[in-house]
Design an enzyme around this catalytic site. Structure first.
Site, PDB file in Angstrom:
ATOM      1  N   ASP A  78       0.830  -1.207   0.000  1.00  0.00           N
ATOM      2  CA  ASP A  78       0.000   0.000   0.000  1.00  0.00           C
ATOM      3  C   ASP A  78       0.871   1.267   0.000  1.00  0.00           C
ATOM      4  O   ASP A  78       1.624   1.509   0.952  1.00  0.00           O
ATOM      5  CB  ASP A  78      -0.895  -0.056   1.257  1.00  0.00           C
ATOM      6  CG  ASP A  78      -1.999   0.973   1.229  1.00  0.00           C
ATOM      7  OD1 ASP A  78      -1.967   1.874   0.367  1.00  0.00           O
ATOM      8  OD2 ASP A  78      -2.894   0.888   2.088  1.00  0.00           O
ATOM      9  N   GLY A  97      -5.047   3.448  -8.094  1.00  0.00           N
ATOM     10  CA  GLY A  97      -5.224   3.686  -9.529  1.00  0.00           C
ATOM     11  C   GLY A  97      -4.336   4.772 -10.106  1.00  0.00           C
ATOM     12  O   GLY A  97      -4.528   5.200 -11.252  1.00  0.00           O
ATOM     13  N   ASP A 151     -10.492   4.045  -1.609  1.00  0.00           N
ATOM     14  CA  ASP A 151     -11.131   3.063  -0.728  1.00  0.00           C
ATOM     15  C   ASP A 151     -12.646   3.056  -0.901  1.00  0.00           C
ATOM     16  O   ASP A 151     -13.293   4.103  -0.759  1.00  0.00           O
ATOM     17  CB  ASP A 151     -10.805   3.395   0.731  1.00  0.00           C
ATOM     18  CG  ASP A 151      -9.335   3.212   1.036  1.00  0.00           C
ATOM     19  OD1 ASP A 151      -8.533   3.059   0.090  1.00  0.00           O
ATOM     20  OD2 ASP A 151      -8.973   3.210   2.229  1.00  0.00           O
TER      21      ASP A 151
HETATM   22  C1  GLA Z   1      -5.449   2.409   2.626  1.00  0.00           C
HETATM   23  C2  GLA Z   1      -5.936   1.238   1.769  1.00  0.00           C
HETATM   24  C3  GLA Z   1      -6.985   0.461   2.522  1.00  0.00           C
HETATM   25  C4  GLA Z   1      -6.415  -0.016   3.859  1.00  0.00           C
HETATM   26  C5  GLA Z   1      -5.862   1.151   4.656  1.00  0.00           C
HETATM   27  C6  GLA Z   1      -5.097   0.689   5.880  1.00  0.00           C
HETATM   28  O1  GLA Z   1      -6.451   3.348   2.848  1.00  0.00           O
HETATM   29  O2  GLA Z   1      -6.437   1.682   0.544  1.00  0.00           O
HETATM   30  O3  GLA Z   1      -7.432  -0.643   1.763  1.00  0.00           O
HETATM   31  O4  GLA Z   1      -5.413  -0.963   3.597  1.00  0.00           O
HETATM   32  O5  GLA Z   1      -4.972   1.925   3.866  1.00  0.00           O
HETATM   33  O6  GLA Z   1      -4.558   1.758   6.592  1.00  0.00           O
END
Ligand code: GLA
Length: 509
Positions: free
Chosen positions: A252, A294, A315
């Site tokens: 991430d 993306g 998200d």
């Molecule tokens: C980002 C990701 C989420 C999740 C959070 C965790 O927002 O896109 O899917 O993994 O971090 O902090």
């Protein structure tokens, strides 16, 4: 006794009605008592790496499993249906005939182990802790999720990954002794926080059930929730994960922006190229999920840098709905990227948020029963299945109710998702009122979703000519698992507000 597994589980699930939430109508008949093997028909593995696969199979237990043509390096436990060992060294296809038998009948089907460099030949399926437990995740909750994946029957439909998201590491500077402390060992090895006393033991527990273990980190110094990331320790952390027994990594972006070498395409790709390369050299298969929302059109290069799926949007849990709930908007954006998905590389529109789920805007609030209507939930699961999206449930496993399980566990709907051709549905028609998604399947049939986006019931049609299909078609309703008949030119039916009609068409005669 019929459907004992489903109902026994639903009984110990908390009644949804206690919160004022209502379970919707269950459209799908329960699975038959005789065995039925579900899940993918093709499975990618790299030569000589550890191999683990629990045959997803419904029907009354005990079921006795056997297999013809199993590579000698893989053993099958006849009682649990778990395949365990190492992938063959010989590259290429290893077709295995999986067999299952109980007192009601017997079944068999071909399962092709494809040994090569490509993993995730079909979209990964499982559960991820994020939208339920947020920064409260513990070893115990992960074990319980694995238990429920088996006890609820989800694993019998193909769900297999049990994935921790953010917040398992140390949070530098956090005064809570469970979360704070030194982020790394003196030799630089990453330290889990105190809620995870022994990651290898956790992985072993999940593996003992034939399930797989996923983990999360960031290429930046800190994760999105401010926990320790992999920056500067990428190779060391990947090796630690492999040693623990990790099978899946969500990577991430988060704070990586602060250390990124620039803003050009190469800079967006750099952290993923680095981790993709490291994972490819490990002696363990780890599926890599790129999470960077993306940016820089990741769908065009996610596969090339070693990713097996890539989030295409922000998200889902933070997405504001308008007239339509957020998943439609995310789904629509993801649907337009259909050309970029295929075996080994999938567009990821984020998790399935139904049942009891937490609020991503207020993560301290306890999970609430979804406010999506039953029709909206059927639409959600239909869209994700047609889009060949990774299928990760992210609601509360300990409170799965019969309706939520019904939405998550329809073998014919999941078959559309797991089809070996690996094509993502193409939007055939898109307007304010309707969306039509169509996905070609390996056997020459088509799956078609007629989504009513409008505020009232609407008659929707699929003309076979739109799919360049000639002649009469046999049409089957996949949610109800019911043949609708043979039609010469068009199939049409009323579809409820925000609902879906998910059908499969085969040439008739
Ligand atoms: C980002 C990701 C989420 C999740 C959070 C965790 O927002 O896109 O899917 O993994 O971090 O902090």
């Amino acid at each position: 006794m019929r459907f004992a597994r489903f109902f026994a589980f639903a009984l110990f699930a908390a009644p949804a009605a206690s919160s004022g939430a209502a379970e919707g109508p269950i459209l799908t008949p329960p699975p038959p008592l005789s065995p039925k093997i579900n899940g993918p028909r093709v499975y990618g593995a790299r030569p000589g790496r550890p191999f683990l696969y629990r045959i997803p199979c419904t029907g009354e237990r005990p079921i006795r499993f056997s297999a013809d043509g199993l590579p000698p390096s893989i053993a099958l436990d006849p009682e649990t249906g778990i395949l365990r060992g190492t992938a063959p060294e010989r590259r290429g296809e290893h077709p295995v005939t999986l067999k299952a038998r109980n007192r009601h009948g017997a079944t068999q089907r071909i399962f092709k182990i494809v040994v090569g460099d490509t993993l995730a030949l079909t979209p990964p399926m499982g559960w991820n802790h994020w939208y339920t437990h947020y920064n409260r995740i513990t070893d115990q909750l992960m074990r319980e999720a694995a238990d429920v994946m088996i006890a609820s029957g989800m694993a019998d439909f193909g769900y297999q990954y049990v994935n921790i998201d953010d917040c398992w590491m140390v949070k530098p500077g956090d005064p809570n002794p469970e979360l704070g402390g030194p982020p790394r060992e003196p030799d630089g090895a990453i330290r889990p926080n105190r809620r995870f006393p022994d990651m290898a033991a956790l992985a072993e527990y999940i593996h003992s059930k034939g399930l797989k273990f996923g983990i999360y980190t960031s290429p930046g110094p800190l994760t999105c929730a401010g926990f320790t990331g992999a920056y500067g320790h990428e190779e060391q952390d990947a090796k630690t994960f492999a040693r623990w027994g990790v099978d899946f990594l969500k990577y991430d972006w988060c704070s990586y922006g602060k250390v990124a070498p620039g803003k050009d395409l190469a800079a967006y790709q750099a952290p993923y190229r680095l981790m993709g390369g490291i994972l490819a050299r490990l002696d363990r298969d780890i599926v890599l999920n790129l999470c960077q929302y993306g940016m820089a059109e990741v769908w065009k290069w996610g596969r090339e840098v070693g990713g097996h799926s890539w989030r295409t949007t922000g998200d889902l849990g933070l997405e504001k709905g308008d007239r339509l709930p957020g998943f439609y908007r995310i789904g629509l954006r993801n649907a337009r990227l259909w050309e970029h998905a295929g075996p080994g590389g999938w567009n990821d529109p984020d998790y399935i948020l139904i049942g009891w789920v937490g609020n991503a805007h207020r993560i301290d609030d306890p999970p609430q029963y979804t406010t999506l209507t039953p029709d909206e939930q059927y639409s959600y699961m239909s869209m994700w299945s047609l889009m060949a999206a990774p299928l990760f449930y992210s609601g509360l496993m300990s409170k799965l109710d019969a309706f939520t399980l019904n939405v998550l566990c329809n073998a014919e709907v999941i078959e559309v998702n797991q089809d070996s051709l690996g094509r993502q549905a193409r939007p055939l028609r898109e307007s304010e009122e309707e969306l039509v998604l169509a996905k070609p399947l390996e056997d020459g049939s088509w799956a078609v979703g007629l989504f009513n986006l409008s505020e009232q019931e609407r008659t929707m049609a699929i003309e076979f000519a739109e799919l360049k299909l000639k002649g009469r078609q046999r049409v089957r309703d996949l949610w109800r698992q019911r043949d609708l008949g043979v039609f010469p030119r068009v199939y049409q039916a009323p579809v409820p507000r925000h609902g879906v009609l998910l059908v499969r068409l085969w040439p008739a005669g």
